[in-house]
Design an enzyme around this catalytic site. Structure first.
Site, PDB file in Angstrom:
ATOM      1  N   ARG A   1     -10.884  -0.462   5.891  1.00 24.82           N
ATOM      2  CA  ARG A   1      -9.457  -0.792   5.973  1.00 24.82           C
ATOM      3  C   ARG A   1      -8.970   0.553   6.745  1.00 24.82           C
ATOM      4  NH1 ARG A   1      -5.607   0.097   1.390  1.00 24.82           N
ATOM      5  NH2 ARG A   1      -5.830   2.178   1.993  1.00 24.82           N
TER       6      ARG A   1
ATOM      7  N   ASP B   1       0.884  -1.343  -0.190  1.00 25.49           N
ATOM      8  CA  ASP B   1      -0.188  -0.189  -0.048  1.00 25.49           C
ATOM      9  C   ASP B   1       0.875   1.383   0.007  1.00 25.49           C
ATOM     10  OD1 ASP B   1      -2.419  -1.423   0.096  1.00 25.49           O
ATOM     11  OD2 ASP B   1      -2.641  -1.265   2.006  1.00 25.49           O
TER      12      ASP B   1
END
Length: 312
Positions: free
Chosen positions: A303, A140
């Site tokens: 998330r 990420d």
């Protein structure tokens, strides 16, 4: 009289396998660094899910505040297993955020849909929805100067079949590189840019306003984990565009080879979600892959990401 027996000469036809591929063979699979002191866990149960990565944690209720001893033991488990799974937590967004904050400040991502607050990303997938980051190995936000330390993901709604997530251990990936490849990338740096990853599903009009806020950044091709000291591959197919200081063609070929390392099953763990399950992973040490194989069924996840430090 001596009789000499001459064995016939055996020859094989000439053959060659193309270079820069991934082949079968034995692999070095170290879960923790050499010299690491392993100790029993006293506050929860640990059920390994794969050889080097992934463990299911039992006996912990994430909806309750963490005391310092529990936080320290979970942190050690995260370093040793890279991704932790907690079944059936059903956390409210504020409790999910509170759990993640034990590891640092939460970051926001203006390029993804927000949930109940700007630091909660909501992935609501079904028929006709924007695909975002599925079916690609990536870490990420490596396009940031300080990529995320980790992330806490909870599945709110799960399709009847499919929708698994896989994680890959990038320290194991580095350990098993041929020595000549390690020599080539030792000290090398690579450019990371948000545009290639997001251009998979957004048009220029959506991305252009963010170019100034997210300029290209350079990170080491091999980063050192700040807590364990392990060396890990730190390039990924979503955001790494080139290795600096070498010709583009050579960079492309080398990056393709390095990207492939996440695909090796011995470095992976695969998690089958149930509603309310939580995964907490170390974004510095792993890549992940969300599998979009659930057709028109709905999959809803939320998330939160924890701000990280500058890779070295």
């Amino acid at each position: 009289m001596t009789v000499t027996s001459t064995a016939p000469t055996v020859t094989l036809r000439e053959t060659r396998i193309p270079g820069d591929g991934i082949y079968e063979g034995r692999r070095v699979l170290r879960r923790v660094p050499e010299g690491w002191e392993e100790r029993p866990y006293e506050l929860f149960e640990v059920e390994p899910q794969a050889r080097t990565i992934g463990a299911e944690i039992g006996g912990v209720d994430l909806s309750r505040p963490l005391g310092p001893e529990l936080r320290a033991e979970l942190h050690r488990a995260l370093l040793e297993w890279k991704v932790l799974f907690f079944r059936g937590q059903h956390l409210a967004p504020d409790r999910q955020r509170a759990f993640a904050r034990h590891w640092g400040e939460l970051e926001t991502n203006p390029l993804l849909a927000a949930g109940t607050s700007e630091d909660v990303v909501r992935f609501d997938k079904g028929s006709g929805s924007t695909p975002t980051f599925e079916n690609v190995w990536h870490a990420d936000v490596t396009f940031r100067e300080r990529p995320a330390l980790g992330a806490v993901l909870q599945l709110r709604e799960v399709p009847p079949a499919g929708g698994d997530t896989l994680w890959a251990d990038m320290a194991a990936a580095y350990d098993n590189l041929p020595q000549d490849v390690k020599d080539r990338i030792d000290g090398a740096r690579a450019v990371h840019d948000f545009i290639p990853g997001f251009a998979r599903f957004y048009g220029p009009e959506r991305l252009a306003p963010h170019q100034e806020h997210f300029p290209p950044v350079e990170h080491p091709v091999v980063r050192t984990h700040p807590d364990t000291g392990r060396r890990m591959l730190f390039v990924n197919a979503s955001f790494t565009t080139r290795i600096t200081g070498i010709p583009r063609e050579e960079s492309d070929r080398l990056l393709r080879y390095l990207f492939q390392q996440a695909h090796i099953p011995e470095y992976q763990v695969r998690f089958r979600w149930q509603p309310g399950d939580v995964a907490f992973w170390d974004n510095r040490a792993t890549q992940h892959y969300a599998v979009n194989d659930y057709g028109a069924h709905r999959r809803v996840a939320e998330r939160v990401a924890i701000a990280g430090d500058r890779p070295f």
